[in-house]
Design a protein around this motif. Structure first.
Motif, short mmCIF file in Angstrom:
data_model
loop_
_atom_site.label_atom_id
_atom_site.label_comp_id
_atom_site.label_asym_id
_atom_site.label_seq_id
_atom_site.Cartn_x
_atom_site.Cartn_y
_atom_site.Cartn_z
N LEU A 179 0.82 -1.21 0.00
CA LEU A 179 0.00 0.00 0.00
C LEU A 179 0.86 1.27 0.00
O LEU A 179 0.41 2.32 -0.44
CB LEU A 179 -0.95 -0.02 1.20
N VAL A 180 2.10 1.15 0.48
CA VAL A 180 3.04 2.28 0.44
C VAL A 180 3.22 2.72 -1.01
O VAL A 180 3.22 3.91 -1.32
CB VAL A 180 4.40 1.88 1.05
N PHE A 181 3.36 1.74 -1.92
CA PHE A 181 3.63 2.04 -3.32
C PHE A 181 2.43 2.64 -4.04
O PHE A 181 2.57 3.20 -5.12
CB PHE A 181 4.12 0.79 -4.04
N ARG A 182 1.28 2.53 -3.43
CA ARG A 182 0.08 3.19 -3.96
C ARG A 182 -0.11 4.57 -3.35
O ARG A 182 -1.05 5.28 -3.68
CB ARG A 182 -1.17 2.36 -3.68
N GLY A 183 0.76 4.94 -2.40
CA GLY A 183 0.67 6.26 -1.79
C GLY A 183 -0.37 6.36 -0.69
O GLY A 183 -0.79 7.46 -0.32
N VAL A 184 -0.77 5.23 -0.13
CA VAL A 184 -1.76 5.22 0.95
C VAL A 184 -1.09 5.71 2.24
O VAL A 184 0.01 5.26 2.57
CB VAL A 184 -2.35 3.80 1.14
N ASP A 185 -1.76 6.61 2.96
CA ASP A 185 -1.16 7.14 4.19
C ASP A 185 -1.07 6.06 5.26
O ASP A 185 -1.79 5.07 5.23
CB ASP A 185 -1.91 8.38 4.70
N VAL A 186 -0.18 6.27 6.22
CA VAL A 186 0.17 5.25 7.20
C VAL A 186 -1.04 4.79 8.02
O VAL A 186 -1.20 3.59 8.29
CB VAL A 186 1.35 5.69 8.11
N LYS A 187 -1.90 5.70 8.44
CA LYS A 187 -3.07 5.33 9.24
C LYS A 187 -3.99 4.39 8.45
O LYS A 187 -4.45 3.38 8.98
CB LYS A 187 -3.83 6.59 9.67
N LYS A 188 -4.24 4.71 7.21
CA LYS A 188 -5.10 3.89 6.36
C LYS A 188 -4.44 2.54 6.05
O LYS A 188 -5.11 1.51 6.00
CB LYS A 188 -5.43 4.64 5.05
N ARG A 189 -3.12 2.52 5.89
CA ARG A 189 -2.39 1.25 5.64
C ARG A 189 -2.56 0.30 6.82
O ARG A 189 -2.86 -0.88 6.64
CB ARG A 189 -0.90 1.51 5.41
N VAL A 190 -2.37 0.83 8.03
CA VAL A 190 -2.49 0.01 9.23
C VAL A 190 -3.92 -0.49 9.39
O VAL A 190 -4.16 -1.67 9.66
CB VAL A 190 -2.02 0.80 10.48
N GLU A 191 -4.88 0.39 9.20
CA GLU A 191 -6.29 0.02 9.32
C GLU A 191 -6.66 -1.08 8.30
O GLU A 191 -7.31 -2.07 8.65
CB GLU A 191 -7.13 1.29 9.07
N THR A 192 -6.21 -0.92 7.07
CA THR A 192 -6.50 -1.89 6.01
C THR A 192 -5.83 -3.23 6.31
O THR A 192 -6.45 -4.29 6.17
CB THR A 192 -6.04 -1.34 4.64
N ALA A 193 -4.56 -3.19 6.71
CA ALA A 193 -3.83 -4.43 7.01
C ALA A 193 -4.51 -5.18 8.15
O ALA A 193 -4.69 -6.40 8.06
CB ALA A 193 -2.37 -4.12 7.35
N LYS A 194 -4.91 -4.48 9.20
CA LYS A 194 -5.59 -5.14 10.33
C LYS A 194 -6.91 -5.75 9.88
O LYS A 194 -7.26 -6.87 10.28
CB LYS A 194 -5.83 -4.14 11.47
N LYS A 195 -7.64 -5.05 9.04
CA LYS A 195 -8.93 -5.53 8.54
C LYS A 195 -8.76 -6.87 7.82
O LYS A 195 -9.50 -7.83 8.07
CB LYS A 195 -9.54 -4.50 7.60
#
Length: 173
Positions: free
Chosen positions: A114-130
Motif C-alpha cells: 500500500l506504500v507504493f500506492r501512496g496510501v497514508d500510514v493510518k489507512k495502511r495500518v487500518e486496512t492491514a488489520k482488517k
C-alpha cells in the motif's frame, strides 16, 4: 442478457527459456479468454507451465511471442515501468512461496504494498488489520513471518493480496 466482458485475452502465446544451449518451451501457442467475474483454475502436472502462465498474465514475465490483453491494455507493448504500474493498480498475487519479509511482522507485510500506492500510514495500518482479521490472524498481527507456520504465512499472503483490492487475484497453489 448483457454480454460478458473479456478481462484477459491471450492469443497464441509462447514462452521459451534458454538454459545454456537448451531451449525449454514452457508454453506453446496457448489461447484463451477469461471473463470478468469468472473464477478459473489451471491444472496440470509439475513443470507444465502453470506458474509461468500466471506470471505472464499477471505482468511479472513477458511472452516470447503472442499477445496478452488485459481489459483493453496490451501487456506485450509495455516497458518494465508500465508493467510495474499495471501490477500495482490491477493485480494481486498470492505466491506459492508466500514472498513475505521474514523479519517483518504480519501487519507490515500486508501494509507494505500500500506504500507504493501512496496510501497514508493510518489507512495502511487500518486496512492491514482488517484483512488480517478477515483471514483469522488477528492474534498474529505483530508476529514476524519467520515465526509463523506455513499456513499462517499463506494467510498473510492472502491478506496482502486482498488489501490491495485488485481487479484480479492470481493464486499460485
Amino acid at each position: 442478457m448483457a454480454e460478458k466482458e473479456i478481462l484477459i485475452k491471450a492469443q497464441d502465446i509462447h514462452k521459451t527459456f534458454t538454459l545454456g544451449e537448451v531451449s525449454v518451451h514452457a508454453l506453446r501457442g496457448l489461447s484463451f479468454e477469461i471473463f470478468n467475474g469468472e473464477m478459473v483454475v489451471i491444472l496440470g502436472p509439475s513443470g507444465s507451465g502453470k506458474s509461468t502462465l500466471l506470471n505472464i498474465i499477471g505482468g511479472i514475465d513477458t511472452v516470447t511471442s503472442g499477445s496478452i490483453n488485459y481489459s483493453g491494455i496490451e501487456l506485450n507493448s509495455m516497458n518494465e515501468k508500465s508493467l510495474s504500474e499495471f501490477r500495482r493498480e490491477h493485480v494481486g498475487f498470492i505466491f506459492q512461496s508466500y514472498n513475505l519479509f521474514p523479519t517483518m511482522n504480519a501487519l507490515d507485510n500486508v501494509a507494505l504494498p500500500l506504500v507504493f500506492r501512496g496510501v497514508d500510514v493510518k489507512k495502511r495500518v487500518e486496512t492491514a488489520k482488517k484483512y488480517l482479521t478477515l483471514v483469522g490472524l488477528e492474534k498474529q498481527i505483530y508476529q514476524n513471518g519467520n515465526a509463523m507456520s506455513g499456513g499462517q504465512q499463506q494467510r498473510v499472503g492472502i491478506a496482502r493480496a486482498l488489501a490491495m483490492q485488485p481487479k484480479i487475484i492470481f493464486a499460485d497453489e
